[in-house]
Design a protein around this motif. Structure first.
Motif, PDB file in Angstrom:
ATOM      1  N   TYR A   1       6.411   3.208   7.661  1.00  0.00           N
ATOM      2  CA  TYR A   1       5.142   3.429   6.489  1.00  0.00           C
ATOM      3  C   TYR A   1       5.833   4.160   5.747  1.00  0.00           C
ATOM      4  O   TYR A   1       6.212   5.445   5.776  1.00  0.00           O
ATOM      5  N   VAL A   2       5.362   4.092   4.135  1.00  0.00           N
ATOM      6  CA  VAL A   2       5.908   5.135   3.316  1.00  0.00           C
ATOM      7  C   VAL A   2       4.896   6.197   3.376  1.00  0.00           C
ATOM      8  O   VAL A   2       3.858   6.478   4.201  1.00  0.00           O
ATOM      9  N   LYS A   3       5.420   7.526   2.559  1.00  0.00           N
ATOM     10  CA  LYS A   3       4.769   8.838   3.535  1.00  0.00           C
ATOM     11  C   LYS A   3       3.683   9.188   2.273  1.00  0.00           C
ATOM     12  O   LYS A   3       4.337   8.887   1.036  1.00  0.00           O
TER      13      LYS A   3
ATOM     14  N   ASP B   1       1.669   9.148   6.968  1.00  0.00           N
ATOM     15  CA  ASP B   1       1.676   7.802   6.734  1.00  0.00           C
ATOM     16  C   ASP B   1       0.410   7.618   6.041  1.00  0.00           C
ATOM     17  O   ASP B   1      -0.603   7.803   5.073  1.00  0.00           O
ATOM     18  N   TYR B   2       1.019   6.949   4.616  1.00  0.00           N
ATOM     19  CA  TYR B   2      -0.315   6.357   3.033  1.00  0.00           C
ATOM     20  C   TYR B   2      -0.547   5.673   3.365  1.00  0.00           C
ATOM     21  O   TYR B   2       0.085   4.752   3.352  1.00  0.00           O
ATOM     22  N   GLU B   3      -1.782   5.697   3.352  1.00  0.00           N
ATOM     23  CA  GLU B   3      -3.106   4.789   3.667  1.00  0.00           C
ATOM     24  C   GLU B   3      -3.831   4.210   2.153  1.00  0.00           C
ATOM     25  O   GLU B   3      -4.323   5.391   1.828  1.00  0.00           O
ATOM     26  N   GLY B   4      -3.638   2.890   1.669  1.00  0.00           N
ATOM     27  CA  GLY B   4      -4.597   2.741   0.417  1.00  0.00           C
ATOM     28  C   GLY B   4      -5.129   1.122   1.428  1.00  0.00           C
ATOM     29  O   GLY B   4      -5.312   1.324   2.212  1.00  0.00           O
TER      30      GLY B   4
ATOM     31  N   CYS C   1       3.828  10.172  -3.446  1.00  0.00           N
ATOM     32  CA  CYS C   1       4.227   9.590  -2.156  1.00  0.00           C
ATOM     33  C   CYS C   1       5.936   9.337  -1.762  1.00  0.00           C
ATOM     34  O   CYS C   1       6.806   9.579  -2.863  1.00  0.00           O
ATOM     35  N   ARG C   2       6.056   9.187  -0.560  1.00  0.00           N
ATOM     36  CA  ARG C   2       7.182   9.866  -0.153  1.00  0.00           C
ATOM     37  C   ARG C   2       8.420   8.567   0.352  1.00  0.00           C
ATOM     38  O   ARG C   2       7.901   8.019   1.256  1.00  0.00           O
TER      39      ARG C   2
ATOM     40  N   HIS D   1       7.801   7.742  -4.480  1.00  0.00           N
ATOM     41  CA  HIS D   1       7.465   6.713  -5.613  1.00  0.00           C
ATOM     42  C   HIS D   1       7.645   6.709  -6.609  1.00  0.00           C
ATOM     43  O   HIS D   1       8.094   5.772  -7.504  1.00  0.00           O
ATOM     44  N   ARG D   2       7.563   8.116  -7.685  1.00  0.00           N
ATOM     45  CA  ARG D   2       7.607   7.952  -8.960  1.00  0.00           C
ATOM     46  C   ARG D   2       9.717   7.043  -9.723  1.00  0.00           C
ATOM     47  O   ARG D   2      10.157   6.786 -11.083  1.00  0.00           O
TER      48      ARG D   2
END
Length: 924
Positions: A460-462, A468-471, A531-532, A550-551
């Motif tokens: 997962y994206v961090k 783990d990034y949660e949206g 995000c990483r 993410h940028r």
């Protein structure tokens, strides 16, 4: 597909929302780097080229660029940069500027280019201690002024066509070590403070931590002698870009915008940073190779509303000129300058860099039927059968997210879609296909194999803290696969294998939606910039240097998603069959993998009209396979609007009807019988021209020209065409002017080129440039150019697959010299066997003595069973007395019928095989 902003919980309503909520999306003043860079207007650029460092090797000039402190009499060097100028094939140059020794590596966009660009030669011809002059093989010169740095690109006539940094807006913000700044508070104590926006900034309730600090880049680009600029999709205003001195710049930042508004420069789903400039003298282009959020200012000096408050005007009062300024949040300056000099040439140059759309499977050019959502297998079967019952051709049924088991992708609802293999087989028995949706958000649910695997394996994206990034998205709590991680990409691709996705077959294709990525509770409905993502690390790299934010990659994220899907679909069939994929997120290079559509439009006349310039802008930016949701995604189209939308959609590359889950059902037979008949007619017109469409897509794959084309592309010397975006060309032979207003009884049409144009329905010729075309509800204004030949198939069946062996009709529209020509491409429509020369690419030529059908590639053959059923010759003034077909050793006299009312000659049933060359000879 669909868009909703989520509040604290996944509870939302749709019926009360009717327009974009602008407050959810940033303006330039709310975007830290845009506000900062837009205000950057130095009188003189601080960037200087160190002439002592210049080295030319092969096709590359490399040198050091420095900035100096203007207030320092000693001219102290502040920062050092690595500069490269490369000469590339096809009259293209590349300019790169990066920090010479950055604190951390700066991100370089990875997937947009279709391999490494091919080199050209570059020769240094002059060095006079203040300027360098270089020339490429084609004779284009580059003049580099050292102090301050400026680059002028000269065409082959020695005139400046593109100029960089003439307005001194080049900027590369160097990465810095974070140091706390202290100030004295009211009690005399020293407290830590930060420069506003440097190490973090907030928008609404969201905070962006910005661990690398400010790292934006900017460059101004001038286009002397240009009347207009085009490109930089995706936006909702016209094809020709407007001056932005009043209001915000154009924004490129892939976003999920609910019911986007029209005539706007706001960001929506796609970001393709390529811009073309055109005027009577030339066409040129620039490709800003950067995947971060980007804002672009435009100043056209011929616009009456131009003011000088945004840019430092250094133009000497020129009126025929357009300036642009690209501003990105991160990355490096990496810009390709494409020297043209015609629209065709510069469009090809961009395709050479980013890749052409491969030949799509033929079925995908047919009609697609979609809805959010067909509720179960019975619903799918009923809709499918009704297309047969009402004799309306259709190639593809679509399933939205409700087909899954609780919105877990690569699964089926165990009750509503319990027998997917049988459902697919029922469709494929009629030559039809199925498309299912798979979005990048993954439901966070215990026991769901994909979530469990991604969690365990770290796919997962961090978030900014490395977790783990949660949206939130359609499944509720969701995480997002990190497609920058090769292991995650491989794992995801393998999910498409038939054994991993039971119920699918080679006839089940894919829809990747919400891949901006859409995050309902994220800033601007997307992923936080801090995000990483995975980054291959070098020895000694740790901390901030060990990941990309993410940028850096935001606009590229959807492209990585598509590549992974494409790889998986290729792997599941061992590379034999061509996949079809639809995407909503768009970036440079997307065309290599997917078709696109214009997103969540509404059932309004204005959205129908907007679909034309939106798709034209995307087409010239490489994405020819474009369409809009026929009928509008939101709201309900009444009969007249639905009819006009089908008629327009039948002449757009991607032809799909789609609608929102809460809209009234609107399959064609649910309208009154007279309307159903009109929708049937529009579909049948599409199918009659499928082989012309297919030929155009083949030619795009080898030549790089858009399939749908703005008029100025074909007629670059006609200023009347420069701003026309409510009509367009399909290839170079058909002109389309959809009816896009209610109650129309006539429309005005511009017929360019000082040539004959024939009404496609009546074959009546038009010689004047401007006509008023009467229109009834059944009239679709389409015109065939004199001098062209169009292949058609008149036996319309339930799907394109069933028409493969049907006979052809050839429509010959004569020019003033009584001649015409066209092409035809034939292969099996689904495999890659054409790469093994199993195809036919034929040229068809007509003059008053002969009509010939010859193979352009003599080494290529395909055993088609199709034959020539009819030849229609429009504009014939002196008809022949007899005609004879010669194919091989066989000679056959032909029957002819002359229609004197419109000078049309019809040759009936020549019977020639389309698998071999033939000649028709005329006698007078």
């Amino acid at each position: 597909m669909k868009t909703l902003a989520l509040l604290a919980v996944v509870v939302f309503t749709i019926s009360g929302i009717c327009a974009v909520d602008r407050n959810k999306f940033k303006t330039c003043d709310q975007s830290g780097f845009c506000k900062r860079l837009r205000a950057f207007k130095p009188e003189k650029s601080q960037y200087e080229l160190n002439l002592d460092s210049v080295l030319v090797h092969g096709n590359v000039l490399s040198a050091e660029v420095v900035t100096r402190d203007p207030a320092d009499e000693k001219r102290t060097v502040l920062w050092q940069y690595a500069f490269k100028l490369s000469a590339l094939a096809d009259s293209t140059f590349r300019v790169e500027l990066d920090e010479a020794d950055p604190l951390y590596p700066r991100y370089r966009t990875q997937l947009a280019l279709d391999g490494e660009p091919r080199p050209d030669s570059l020769k240094l011809t002059s060095n006079d201690n203040s300027k360098l002059t270089l020339v490429n093989k084609q004779g284009h010169k580059v003049v580099i002024t050292a102090k301050p740095l400026k680059l002028e690109f000269l065409d082959q006539n020695g005139e400046v066509a593109v100029v960089l940094n003439e307005n001194s807006q080049l900027l590369v913000e160097p990465l810095r070590v974070r140091r706390e700044k202290t100030e004295e508070d009211g009690d005399g104590n020293q407290v830590n403070v930060e420069e506003e926006g440097t190490w973090g900034e907030s928008f609404q309730s969201h905070h962006d931590s910005k661990p690398r600090g400010n790292e934006a880049v900017s460059l101004d680009v001038g286009f002397p002698e240009a009347d207009h600029v085009y490109g930089i999709p995706e936006h909702t205003d016209g094809l020709a870009l407007k001056t932005t001195t009043s209001g915000d710049p154009y924004r490129l930042y892939n976003l999920d915008v609910f019911e986007y508004e029209l005539d706007s420069r706001m960001a929506i789903y796609g970001s393709v940073p390529v811009m073309y400039a055109h005027g009577p003298k030339r066409t040129v282009g620039v490709f800003w190779h950067n995947s971060a959020e980007t804002w672009i200012d435009v100043v056209n000096y011929s616009d009456s509303n131009v003011v000088s408050s945004i840019v430092n005007l250094v133009t000497g009062g020129q009126k025929r000129r357009v300036d642009a300024r690209f501003m990105s949040e991160s990355g490096i300056v990496d810009v390709f300058v494409m020297m043209g000099s015609t629209p065709d040439e510069v469009f090809k140059q961009y395709i050479t860099l980013t890749g052409a759309k491969p030949i799509p499977p033929k079925f995908s050019l047919g009609y697609h039927q979609c809805r959010w959502n067909y509720v179960d297998e019975t619903d799918v079967r009923t809709v499918d059968e009704n297309f047969d019952e009402y004799d309306i051709p259709m190639d593809v049924m679509w399933l939205d997210i409700e087909y899954t088991n609780k919105k877990m992708y690569f699964t089926w609802d165990p009750i509503k879609f319990a027998n997917p293999s049988e459902m697919v087989a029922n469709l494929t028995a009629k030559g039809r296909k199925l498309v299912v949706i798979i979005d990048p958000h993954i439901k966070r649910e215990a026991g769901y194999f994909l979530h469990e695997d991604a969690t365990e394996l770290g796919y997962y994206v961090k978030d900014k803290d490395g977790k783990d990034y949660e949206g939130w998205c359609w499944p509720g709590s969701s995480s997002y696969l990190d497609f920058f991680n090769p292991a995650a990409t491989k794992y995801y691709s393998e999910r498409y294998r038939f054994e991993n996705f039971p119920g699918t077959s080679k006839d089940v294709h894919l829809w990747n939606d919400m891949n901006e990525p859409s995050v309902f509770n994220g800033p601007e409905i997307t992923m936080p910039k801090d995000c990483r993502h995975y980054k291959p690390t070098q020895d000694g790299e740790e901390g901030i240097a060990s990941f990309w934010e993410h940028r850096h990659v935001h606009n590229e994220y959807g492209l990585w998603n598509l590549r992974s899907t494409h790889d998986g679909m290729m792997d599941r069939v061992d590379g034999k069959y061509r996949p079809f994929i639809l995407t909503r997120a768009v970036f440079a290079g997307t065309q290599r993998y997917a078709a696109i559509w214009t997103g969540d439009n509404s059932a309004e006349w204005s959205f129908l009209a907007a679909s034309i310039p939106m798709c034209l802008s995307l087409a010239i930016a490489g994405n020819s396979f474009c369409g809009s949701d026929v009928g509008g995604f939101f709201k309900y189209p009444e009969a007249e609007l639905m009819t006009r939308w089908y008629q327009a959609g039948a002449y757009q590359p991607f032809f799909r009807a789609h609608s929102h889950i809460e809209t009234k059902r609107r399959e064609p037979w649910l309208y009154p019988p007279t309307t159903t008949a009109l929708l049937r007619d529009a579909n049948r017109r599409r199918y009659a021209l499928l082989d012309y469409w297919y030929t155009l897509f083949y030619e795009h794959s080898v030549q790089g020209l858009p399939v749908i084309r703005p008029l100025f592309q074909q007629y670059p010397n006609d200023p009347e065409t420069y701003t026309i975006d409510d009509e367009y060309l399909l290839g170079n032979a058909l002109l389309i002017k959809p009816v896009t207003s209610a109650g129309a009884t006539s429309i005005n049409v511009y017929l360019p080129g000082n040539t004959l144009w024939y009404d496609a329905d009546t074959y009546m010729p038009h010689t004047e440039a401007r006509i008023t075309q009467p229109v009834t509800i059944s009239k679709i204004p389409v015109y065939q150019r004199g001098g062209s030949i169009i292949p058609r198939k008149e036996r319309i069946r339930r799907s394109s697959t069933l028409m493969a062996d049907d006979p052809y009709s050839l429509v010959v529209a004569l020019d003033s010299n009584n001649s015409a020509e066209g092409t035809l491409y034939i292969d099996d429509g689904e495999t890659y066997e054409y790469k093994n020369n199993k195809f036919i690419y034929a040229k068809i030529e007509y003059n008053s003595k002969h009509m010939t059908y010859t193979f352009i590639n003599d080494n290529a053959h395909y055993p088609t069973k199709s034959w020539l059923e009819r030849v229609v010759i429009a504009g014939i003034k002196t008809p022949p007395k007899s005609a004879k077909l010669q194919q091989g050793d066989k000679s056959t006299p032909l029957q002819m019928t002359l229609h004197k009312g419109n000078d049309v000659l019809v040759l009936r049933k020549p019977g020639a095989s389309m698998g071999k060359p033939w000649t028709i000879t005329f006698a007078y």
